[in-house]
Motif scaffolding. Sequence first.
Motif, PDB file in Angstrom:
ATOM      1  N   ARG A  94      60.361  83.143  32.031  1.00  9.38           N
ATOM      2  CA  ARG A  94      59.367  84.157  31.652  1.00  9.38           C
ATOM      3  C   ARG A  94      59.061  85.036  32.858  1.00  9.38           C
ATOM      4  N   LEU A  95      59.108  86.344  32.644  1.00  6.52           N
ATOM      5  CA  LEU A  95      58.837  87.317  33.696  1.00  6.52           C
ATOM      6  C   LEU A  95      57.719  88.239  33.243  1.00  6.52           C
ATOM      7  N   THR A  96      56.746  88.450  34.123  1.00  3.49           N
ATOM      8  CA  THR A  96      55.661  89.393  33.857  1.00  3.49           C
ATOM      9  C   THR A  96      55.635  90.392  35.005  1.00  3.49           C
ATOM     10  N   TYR A  97      55.859  91.644  34.690  1.00  2.03           N
ATOM     11  CA  TYR A  97      55.894  92.719  35.688  1.00  2.03           C
ATOM     12  C   TYR A  97      54.543  93.416  35.724  1.00  2.03           C
ATOM     13  N   PHE A  98      54.062  93.690  36.931  1.00  3.21           N
ATOM     14  CA  PHE A  98      52.811  94.418  37.129  1.00  3.21           C
ATOM     15  C   PHE A  98      53.106  95.671  37.942  1.00  3.21           C
ATOM     16  N   GLY A  99      52.655  96.817  37.447  1.00  2.29           N
ATOM     17  CA  GLY A  99      52.780  98.076  38.174  1.00  2.29           C
ATOM     18  C   GLY A  99      51.406  98.530  38.631  1.00  2.29           C
ATOM     19  N   TYR A 100      51.227  98.638  39.952  1.00  3.27           N
ATOM     20  CA  TYR A 100      49.946  99.028  40.526  1.00  3.27           C
ATOM     21  C   TYR A 100      49.984 100.512  40.876  1.00  3.27           C
ATOM     22  N   GLY A 101      48.944 101.237  40.475  1.00  2.00           N
ATOM     23  CA  GLY A 101      48.843 102.668  40.756  1.00  2.00           C
ATOM     24  C   GLY A 101      48.316 102.924  42.154  1.00  2.00           C
ATOM     25  N   LYS A 102      48.061 104.200  42.464  1.00  5.12           N
ATOM     26  CA  LYS A 102      47.620 104.560  43.818  1.00  5.12           C
ATOM     27  C   LYS A 102      46.230 104.047  44.151  1.00  5.12           C
ATOM     28  N   ASP A 103      45.429 103.697  43.136  1.00  7.19           N
ATOM     29  CA  ASP A 103      44.096 103.146  43.388  1.00  7.19           C
ATOM     30  C   ASP A 103      44.114 101.625  43.562  1.00  7.19           C
ATOM     31  N   GLY A 104      45.293 100.985  43.436  1.00  6.06           N
ATOM     32  CA  GLY A 104      45.420  99.546  43.632  1.00  6.06           C
ATOM     33  C   GLY A 104      45.151  98.720  42.395  1.00  6.06           C
ATOM     34  N   ALA A 105      44.857  99.353  41.275  1.00 10.23           N
ATOM     35  CA  ALA A 105      44.600  98.637  40.022  1.00 10.23           C
ATOM     36  C   ALA A 105      45.894  98.569  39.203  1.00 10.23           C
ATOM     37  N   ILE A 106      45.984  97.557  38.366  1.00 13.18           N
ATOM     38  CA  ILE A 106      47.154  97.427  37.497  1.00 13.18           C
ATOM     39  C   ILE A 106      47.121  98.544  36.460  1.00 13.18           C
ATOM     40  N   SER A 107      48.152  99.390  36.487  1.00 10.37           N
ATOM     41  CA  SER A 107      48.204 100.488  35.520  1.00 10.37           C
ATOM     42  C   SER A 107      49.310 100.279  34.481  1.00 10.37           C
ATOM     43  N   GLU A 108      50.265  99.410  34.765  1.00  8.21           N
ATOM     44  CA  GLU A 108      51.349  99.097  33.826  1.00  8.21           C
ATOM     45  C   GLU A 108      51.608  97.603  33.864  1.00  8.21           C
ATOM     46  N   ARG A 109      51.981  97.053  32.707  1.00 11.75           N
ATOM     47  CA  ARG A 109      52.334  95.641  32.609  1.00 11.75           C
ATOM     48  C   ARG A 109      53.457  95.514  31.593  1.00 11.75           C
ATOM     49  N   ALA A 110      54.452  94.704  31.904  1.00  9.71           N
ATOM     50  CA  ALA A 110      55.563  94.472  30.977  1.00  9.71           C
ATOM     51  C   ALA A 110      55.951  93.002  31.049  1.00  9.71           C
ATOM     52  N   GLU A 111      56.266  92.440  29.900  1.00 14.16           N
ATOM     53  CA  GLU A 111      56.712  91.054  29.847  1.00 14.16           C
ATOM     54  C   GLU A 111      58.154  91.028  29.373  1.00 14.16           C
ATOM     55  N   ALA A 112      58.897  90.070  29.913  1.00 15.57           N
ATOM     56  CA  ALA A 112      60.306  89.920  29.543  1.00 15.57           C
ATOM     57  C   ALA A 112      60.659  88.442  29.621  1.00 15.57           C
ATOM     58  N   ARG A 113      61.803  88.129  29.097  1.00 15.21           N
ATOM     59  CA  ARG A 113      62.316  86.777  29.226  1.00 15.21           C
ATOM     60  C   ARG A 113      63.800  86.859  29.502  1.00 15.21           C
ATOM     61  N   ALA A 114      64.315  85.807  30.108  1.00 13.00           N
ATOM     62  CA  ALA A 114      65.742  85.709  30.373  1.00 13.00           C
ATOM     63  C   ALA A 114      66.170  84.291  30.023  1.00 13.00           C
ATOM     64  N   ASP A 115      67.345  84.160  29.452  1.00  9.06           N
ATOM     65  CA  ASP A 115      67.878  82.851  29.094  1.00  9.06           C
ATOM     66  C   ASP A 115      69.023  82.504  30.033  1.00  9.06           C
ATOM     67  N   LEU A 116      68.863  81.379  30.744  1.00  8.10           N
ATOM     68  CA  LEU A 116      69.871  80.897  31.693  1.00  8.10           C
ATOM     69  C   LEU A 116      70.576  79.698  31.082  1.00  8.10           C
ATOM     70  N   ARG A 117      71.883  79.791  30.951  1.00 12.44           N
ATOM     71  CA  ARG A 117      72.662  78.681  30.404  1.00 12.44           C
ATOM     72  C   ARG A 117      72.996  77.685  31.495  1.00 12.44           C
ATOM     73  N   CYS A 118      72.861  76.415  31.163  1.00 10.02           N
ATOM     74  CA  CYS A 118      73.227  75.329  32.062  1.00 10.02           C
ATOM     75  C   CYS A 118      74.169  74.419  31.279  1.00 10.02           C
ATOM     76  N   GLU A 119      75.395  74.235  31.777  1.00 13.41           N
ATOM     77  CA  GLU A 119      76.408  73.480  31.052  1.00 13.41           C
ATOM     78  C   GLU A 119      77.098  72.487  31.955  1.00 13.41           C
ATOM     79  N   ARG A 120      77.648  71.439  31.347  1.00 10.53           N
ATOM     80  CA  ARG A 120      78.498  70.501  32.084  1.00 10.53           C
ATOM     81  C   ARG A 120      79.814  71.189  32.413  1.00 10.53           C
ATOM     82  N   ILE A 121      80.445  70.765  33.468  1.00 12.24           N
ATOM     83  CA  ILE A 121      81.754  71.324  33.833  1.00 12.24           C
ATOM     84  C   ILE A 121      82.744  70.956  32.752  1.00 12.24           C
TER      85      ILE A 121
END
Length: 121
Positions: free
Chosen positions: A91-118
């Motif tokens: 799970r990834l949560t991105y925060f974008g801070y504006g010039k005043d230092g407050a959070i002005s943008e937020r985005a959530e994403a996910r990534a799936d990582l595969r783990c397998e036996r050789i």
Amino acid sequence: MLSPSTRFSPIRMVAYSRNEIEMEISVRNEGTAPLWVECDLTIPEAISLAPDKLLSKGRIRIGIVMPDEKLSKKIKIWGGASSYPDTYRLRLTYFGYGKDGAISERAEARADLRCERIGEG
């Protein structure tokens, strides 16, 4: 607006073995103002953000992303004896801070990582 993306190299992790993969975290600023961007990352406890201990949460400072610009950072994710075959959801949560230092943008994403036996997959 923040537009995030991720990429793994190699594309999968080896189960039950001490190994690492590199994850590239990218974000595009589709807004009209520069943003300081950070990303909070949460991963399952079977894998780790540190090579020598279990670490399942972290913060990545991506930097100042200008309008219509894309910026990336690379991090490593380690597996070991506890990394069993599965598809791990990150799970990834991105925060974008504006010039005043407050959070002005937020985005959530996910990534799936595969783990397998050789030899499988």
